[in-house]
Structures are given as structure tokens and as C-alpha cells.
Design an enzyme around this catalytic site. Structure first.
Site, PDB file in Angstrom:
ATOM      1  N   HIS A 225       0.829  -1.211   0.000  1.00 58.41           N
ATOM      2  CA  HIS A 225       0.000   0.000   0.000  1.00 58.41           C
ATOM      3  C   HIS A 225       0.866   1.266   0.000  1.00 58.41           C
ATOM      4  O   HIS A 225       0.480   2.284  -0.569  1.00 58.41           O
ATOM      5  CB  HIS A 225      -0.973  -0.016   1.180  1.00 58.41           C
ATOM      6  CG  HIS A 225      -2.081  -1.025   1.009  1.00 58.41           C
ATOM      7  ND1 HIS A 225      -1.967  -2.331   1.375  1.00 58.41           N
ATOM      8  CD2 HIS A 225      -3.327  -0.903   0.460  1.00 58.41           C
ATOM      9  CE1 HIS A 225      -3.090  -2.988   1.076  1.00 58.41           C
ATOM     10  NE2 HIS A 225      -3.930  -2.142   0.522  1.00 58.41           N
ATOM     11  N   GLU A 337      -4.379  -3.444  10.076  1.00 55.26           N
ATOM     12  CA  GLU A 337      -5.324  -3.779   8.999  1.00 55.26           C
ATOM     13  C   GLU A 337      -6.772  -3.926   9.447  1.00 55.26           C
ATOM     14  O   GLU A 337      -7.632  -3.308   8.785  1.00 55.26           O
ATOM     15  CB  GLU A 337      -4.859  -5.056   8.283  1.00 55.26           C
ATOM     16  CG  GLU A 337      -5.669  -5.307   7.030  1.00 55.26           C
ATOM     17  CD  GLU A 337      -5.157  -6.488   6.231  1.00 55.26           C
ATOM     18  OE1 GLU A 337      -4.229  -7.177   6.666  1.00 55.26           O
ATOM     19  OE2 GLU A 337      -5.718  -6.715   5.162  1.00 55.26           O
ATOM     20  N   HIS A 392      -5.268   6.053   3.092  1.00 55.70           N
ATOM     21  CA  HIS A 392      -4.057   5.222   3.168  1.00 55.70           C
ATOM     22  C   HIS A 392      -2.804   6.064   3.391  1.00 55.70           C
ATOM     23  O   HIS A 392      -1.786   5.529   3.830  1.00 55.70           O
ATOM     24  CB  HIS A 392      -3.944   4.307   1.950  1.00 55.70           C
ATOM     25  CG  HIS A 392      -4.610   2.973   2.176  1.00 55.70           C
ATOM     26  ND1 HIS A 392      -3.981   1.936   2.830  1.00 55.70           N
ATOM     27  CD2 HIS A 392      -5.865   2.537   1.906  1.00 55.70           C
ATOM     28  CE1 HIS A 392      -4.811   0.910   2.945  1.00 55.70           C
ATOM     29  NE2 HIS A 392      -5.968   1.249   2.389  1.00 55.70           N
TER      30      HIS A 392
END
Ligand code: CUO
Length: 664
Positions: A225, A337, A392
Site C-alpha cells: 500500500h 489492517e 491510506h
């Protein structure tokens, strides 16, 4: 529009399941003979489906067939995890096939495809089975719904063979009034979104622990990511946009709106939009068994920061467990997560997943309008929305906070001093240019096994054309790896374009090394992203690029950022290190391995022993403020310039348009 390859499905290739009558949904059992006859004429072969005593499916059946499915919603993931367990628990391949066929007409289609894909990927007897790409099963996740109406019309009116392709507009979700729209072509790229879906398929966060517990999966959650963020930032800079601002104050309005203009064919609904200025709210949706407050997210965030700053997390028994120099990031990835490998979900919660959920329900946090989640609510579509990158950027920042607590690398220890020089020529003039050319490609969606749709749609959709971008690169990077004392026999070569490209290889002694961009360790070829298998050829050889694991990988056509017409200067960094410090001793991987940097290897350890992102994942050593000061030993930097042109070129086969880096 290209006159050539319009795909026409061939009837003689049709295959049908020979299903026991009681496997059909109850409502269709009376019509069984008619249904069978419908397939009888043009079916070339039938696959027998064994009748078995079926397992208890009551848990997965709790999700309605027409409801949207989201991996990020805890209730949904639990139902999916149960279905995966059922699939994995079938003793033989025939039993697995049988229960899959039975479920196909009963279980929620999106959950079915997800669970089936995870099972195929992880069952020893199905590892090599092809999984059709999501864009073929659920093209509605990627294609403007207006296209389907046009495709149906085309299929009804125009005979097969005379149909013309329908162009998918590249530019339809907003106008230029929205400056974020400048990078919509990137966010909405089907290949990028498919990569993300596949990554989360390969690395599920909640199912059988033997499947979740893959080598360094928490660290890879961070790193993959993080790479998405850096690539997106480079694309933004190419389009005169600033870098993404992290979304960390969840009480502030979100200036970035997004109107997806997608309709779900499965759930018969329009994906909700988010107008500019939306504000997150506490979520209380009994229908989804969701009840959490923004304060919960904030509390989990603060506890994660506390763990980072104290260098230890709290175990379920209340002990402080150190976040170690090399393993800490892996634990943090699972905590953030959160996966079921998180050591303490009671304390650290489910921050990232429920962050997705909070954003995806901001238009209807208490279900008063009976709306469901927006595209941020599922991995297959989330990357289309600008808020994905802002959120993110926040998670990435948390990871970097941890990285900044670690000791700086003593790079003198890891580089090799026996190489006299790296770049052979004047490094300022090495790479001439990168071109990016737009071209057009038939986007073939030929299987379209959507359980709710008709064959008509399947045929019509195979004539849809989609605009995609391909990169054509011209340039050489000759460099000299002269091993003056002949001490080192194996090298690891690391290339970064800023943070972009990394590959490693081993060559003993003095070398001339040529490296094509198509050999990048992060990408997969265009054909694999879209799985354009030629169904008229036997599956195998160069026509076998179809393992599911193989679907994970950054699309080759998105390897290099767009650049600018006048050129976009970047640095190409190269480092040579002793391979023994990077090597992971293990058996050769089987199956696909070309995107291993992003996706790991099936049934193997992650193939690089260094921390992911090395050597740029930590603070630079004291006194270093520029890249030039960072360079020591066997590192060098070349200035490159990425030029963008809008020339339309016919597409060449992959491999013929690669960027070759030559090391002399
Ligand atoms: Cu891939 Cu937020 O994890 O999407």
C-alpha cells in the site's frame, strides 16, 4: 476504432455442468428438463457433478442473494470465512466441485466468487485452476452502467460478426472543474483495481489461520500500500497536483467528492456517491451488525501510536511485547489492517478495515435511507475514489512513524567497497527519455458468468472497447559494475526510480546485464491483468497465464508515471549489494513469480531478506539531507526525464515495447 480483433464466442466451446436435479434452486426444479434442453443444442461437453450429502450452508446463506457484499464488514467476512472453510474442507476435488456448483445458485454471488477464489487458490488440488478475472465476472464494478444498455441493444439488433465495439469513455466520472479528476484515469484504471482485488485475495485477513498466516503478510500490507501511495503521488505530480494530504482528522469535512456512476448488476442498486464536504459519523447499522463510533477509531489510532512510541504493544495478558527492529512492522501491519494475526484486537481494534467502512457509509451511517456502502467499502473498487489515497496516506504515516523509531542503516556494512564505479558514462545524460503512448485495446469480457445476467449481455459485453494506456520506453542505463578485487561472486542490484522500481538479480563476476522493464518484480503483463486467454487455443504454454496468484501484480502499462510533455525529471537510483544479505534460501517457486515484490510467492517465504523498501524505509543517517549525500559505496543516481505524448499507436505485443536497462 481498430477493425481487428473483435472476439466472437464460439458455440462449440460451450461447456455445461451436468447438475443433479435437486441442485437447481427449488423454484427451478420443476423446469429442470427445459433448462437442460436449453443447453443441449450447442454444448460441446458436459461436466458431471457428483451428488453428495451437502454440508450445512446456513451460515453463508445468511447474506441475501441480492445484497451487496463487503469484505470490510465484519459480519460479511465471518460468513465468507465460513464458506471458505466449507470449500477447503471438502475432501476431494469432485466433492469441492459439487458443493461449489450447489452454492453458485444459492449463495450471494459476490461472496461466492470471493470464497471460491480463495479456496481455489489454497486447495492443493485446484492450485492450477484458472480463475476468471473479476472484470469478467462483475464488469459492473468497472464499467459505466450506460455501456451495458448499449451493449444489450447492440446484441439484440446487430447480428454477431457485424457488431462494432462500444467505447468505454476514459473520462466520465467528473469534469475538469474537479482538479482531482486529472488523475481519475489512473484511479479508475481497471488493471490497478484488479491488482488490489487480487492482492487482498492472496492475503485475506480473516479465514483459516493457515491461509492468513503467510510470510511477512503484515509487512507486505504496509509495503504494497505504501508503493501504491508513492506511485499515485508521482502520477499526481505529473499532472500538476500536489502530493496526497493524509486524512487523519476524521471530524473534518472531506473536500474530495466522488460520483462513481456504476450500477451493481448483482444488487440492483447504484453505488452511492459522496458529495464534496461529506462528514464521517458514528456508524450504527443493525442490518449490517455494525455499531462503532469515530471515537473507537481514534482510540485505536492513539493506542497504536502509543505502542510505536513506547516500542512495545500490549498482549492479551497485559504484557508489553517489543516491536522489534525487523519483525515490528509485520506485527503493526496486522494490528493496523486488522487481520486475525493482530495480537490484540481488544486493545488495537480494527482500524483500517472499519475506516474503510466509516467512509463508505458516511452518506447513510444509520441506514435510515436503506442505502449500502460506497465503492470505498470493497477492495475491488476502493482505489477509484480519491479518499482511498488520503486514508491510506494516514495508515502509511503510522507505519513510517514506527520506521522512524528504528536505528538508521549503517549502509557501509551492506554495500560492497570493491566496485570502482557504477555508471559507465556521465550519469547526467544516460537516459534519453521515456515515452508514454496511448493506444486502444479491445477489452474482451467473454466469460461473464454473472449468475444474475443473461447470455445476451455476455455476448454484447465482449464487444466493449476500453481505452487503456500503455508505456513505451526508450532508453539505456549502461553502468559498470567492475569488481576490482574479485571478492564478491554474487550481487544484488536494486533499482529505484524514486521509490518506484526495484528488482534484484544475481550474476557472478564482471557482467553486462540487460534488464527489461517487463521483467520488473512488481508487474504482470497486460495479457495477464486482463487474462486475455485465447480460448480457441489449448490452455497451456504461453496461453496459461491464468493462475490466480498470477493475477496479483501491478499492471505493466502502469509501471512508469505519466510524466509531462516537457519532461518530468526523476532520479533513477541503483545500489549494488552483496546478495548473501538479501537471499532467502528456499526451493524454487512454482507458478508465477514475476510480481513477487508486491505479491510474494505461493507457498514460499517472501523472496528478499531485507526489510521491504530497503534502504529507503528508514531515516537517513545523521547529516544526510539530499539524495546525493545519501550515496555511498556502490550507489549511484541517474537523472531521467519522463516525457508524455498523446500519440495514438497501435498496440504491440508485450515484450516488444519494454524499457531495457543495460548494465555494461
Ligand atoms: Cu488495500 Cu485499504 O487495504 O485497501
Amino acid at each position: 476504432r481498430p477493425a481487428e480483433p473483435v472476439y466472437v464466442p464460439k458455440g462449440e466451446n460451450k461447456v455445461a455442468f451436468d447438475v443433479p436435479a435437486n441442485y437447481l434452486p427449488e423454484s427451478r426444479q420443476q423446469m429442470a428438463p427445459a433448462i437442460v434442453n436449453r443447453f443441449a443444442d450447442d454444448t460441446s461437453s458436459k461436466v458431471p457433478v457428483k451428488q453428495i450429502s451437502l454440508p450445512d450452508l446456513s451460515v453463508p446463506l445468511q447474506l441475501g442473494r441480492r445484497e451487496p457484499f463487503s469484505l470490510f464488514i465484519p459480519k460479511h467476512r465471518k460468513l465468507a470465512a465460513r464458506l471458505i472453510d466449507i470449500f477447503l474442507g471438502m475432501r476431494t476435488y469432485d466433492d469441492f466441485l459439487s458443493v461449489s456448483v450447489y452454492c453458485r445458485d444459492r449463495v450471494n454471488p459476490e461472496m461466492f466468487i470471493y470464497a471460491l477464489s480463495v479456496a481455489i487458490l489454497n486447495r492443493p488440488d485446484t492450485k492450477d485452476l484458472p480463475i476468471p478475472p473479476l472484470s469478467e465476472i462483475f464488469p459492473d464494478k468497472y464499467i459505466d452502467s450506460g455501456i451495458f444498455a448499449r451493449a444489450r441493444e447492440e446484441a439484440n439488433v446487430v447480428p454477431a460478426g457485424s457488431r462494432v465495439p462500444i467505447e468505454i469513455p476514459r473520462d466520465y466520472t467528473a469534469s475538469d472543474l474537479d482538479e482531482e479528476h486529472r488523475v481519475a484515469y489512473w484511479r479508475e484504471d481497471i488493471g490497478i483495481n484488479l491488482h488490489h482485488w487480487h492482492w487482498h485475495l492472496v492475503y485475506p485477513f480473516e479465514t483459516d489461520i493457515r491461509i492468513v498466516n503467510k510470510d511477512r503478510r503484515g509487512e507486505l500490507f504496509y509495503y504494497m500500500h505504501h508503493q501504491i501511495q508513492t506511485r499515485y503521488n508521482a502520477e499526481r505530480l505529473s499532472n500538476r497536483l500536489g502530493r496526497v494530504k493524509r486524512f487523519h482528522n476524521w471530524r473534518e469535512p472531506i473536500p474530495e467528492g466522488y460520483f462513481p456512476k456504476l450500477d451493481s448488476l448483482v444488487a440492483s442498486r447504484t453505488w452511492p456517491a459522496r458529495p464534496a464536504g461529506a462528514i464521517l459519523k458514528d456508524i450504527n447499522r443493525p442490518v449490517d451488525q455494525l455499531n462503532f463510533d469515530l471515537q473507537d477509531l481514534e482510540r485505536w489510532r492513539d493506542r497504536i501510536y502509543e505502542a510505536i512510541h513506547t516500542g512495545a504493544y500490549i498482549s492479551p495478558r497485559g504484557e508489553r511485547v517489543p516491536l522489534t527492529e525487523f519483525g515490528g512492522i509485520d506485527v503493526l501491519g496486522n494490528i493496523m489492517e486488522a487481520s486475525i494475526l493482530s495480537p490484540n484486537q481488544n486493545v488495537y481494534g480494527d482500524l483500517h478495515n472499519l475506516g474503510h467502512v466509516a467512509i463508505s457509509y458516511c452518506h447513510d451511517p444509520d441506514h435510515r435511507y436503506l442505502e449500502t456502502f460506497s465503492i470505498m467499502g470493497e477492495p475491488a473498487t476502493a482505489m477509484r475514489d480519491p479518499i482511498f489515497y488520503r486514508f491510506h496516506a494516514f495508515t502509511d504515516d503510522v507505519f513510517l512513524e514506527h520506521k522512524n523509531t528504528l536505528p538508521e542503516y549503517d549502509l557501509q556494512q551492506v554495500t560492497i567497497k570493491t566496485f570502482s564505479s557504477i555508471f559507465a558514462n556521465n550519469t547526467q545524460s544516460i537516459i534519453e527519455l521515456f515515452h508514454r503512448n496511448l493506444f486502444e485495446e479491445i477489452f474482451k469480457i467473454r466469460h461473464f458468468i454473472n449468475t444474475t445476467s443473461s447470455t445476451i449481455v455476455a455476448q454484447a459485453v465482449s464487444h466493449v472497447v476500453c481505452n487503456v494506456a500503455e508505456v513505451s520506453h526508450v532508453g539505456y542505463v549502461p553502468f559498470n559494475a567492475h569488481n576490482a578485487h574479485g571478492i564478491i561472486s554474487s550481487l544484488c542490484i536494486t533499482l529505484f526510480m524514486l521509490y518506484f522500481i526495484k528488482f534484484s538479480l544475481v550474476k557472478p563476476g564482471s557482467n553486462t546485464i540487460e534488464r527489461k522493464s517487463t521483467e520488473s518484480s512488481v508487474t504482470i503483463p497486460f495479457e495477464r491483468t486482463f487474462r486475455n486467454l485465447d480460448v480457441n487455443r489449448p490452455i497451456g504454454g504461453d496461453n496459461l497465464e491464468q493462475f490466480n496468484f498470477c493475477g496479483c501484480g501491478w499492471p505493466q502499462h502502469m509501471l512508469v508515471p505519466k510524466g509531462k510533455e516537457e519532461g518530468f525529471p526523476m532520479d533513477l537510483f541503483i545500489m549494488i549489494s552483496d546478495y548473501t544479505g538479501d537471499a532467502v534460501e528456499q526451493d524454487e517457486p512454482t507458478g508465477c513469480k514475476d510480481a513477487a515484490s508486491f505479491c510474494g510467492l505461493r507457498d514460499r517465504k517472501y523472496p528478499d531478506a531485507r526489510p521491504m523498501g530497503f534502504p529507503f524505509d528508514r531515516r537517513a543517517r545523521a547529516g544526510v539531507e539530499t539524495l546525493a549525500q545519501f550515496l555511498i559505496g556502490n550507489m549511484a543516481v541517474a537523472q531521467i526525464n519522463i516525457r508524455h505524448t498523446d500519440t495514438i499507436l497501435p498496440r504491440m505485443r508485450s515484450g516488444s515495447m519494454s524499457n531495457t536497462l543495460t548494465f555494461a
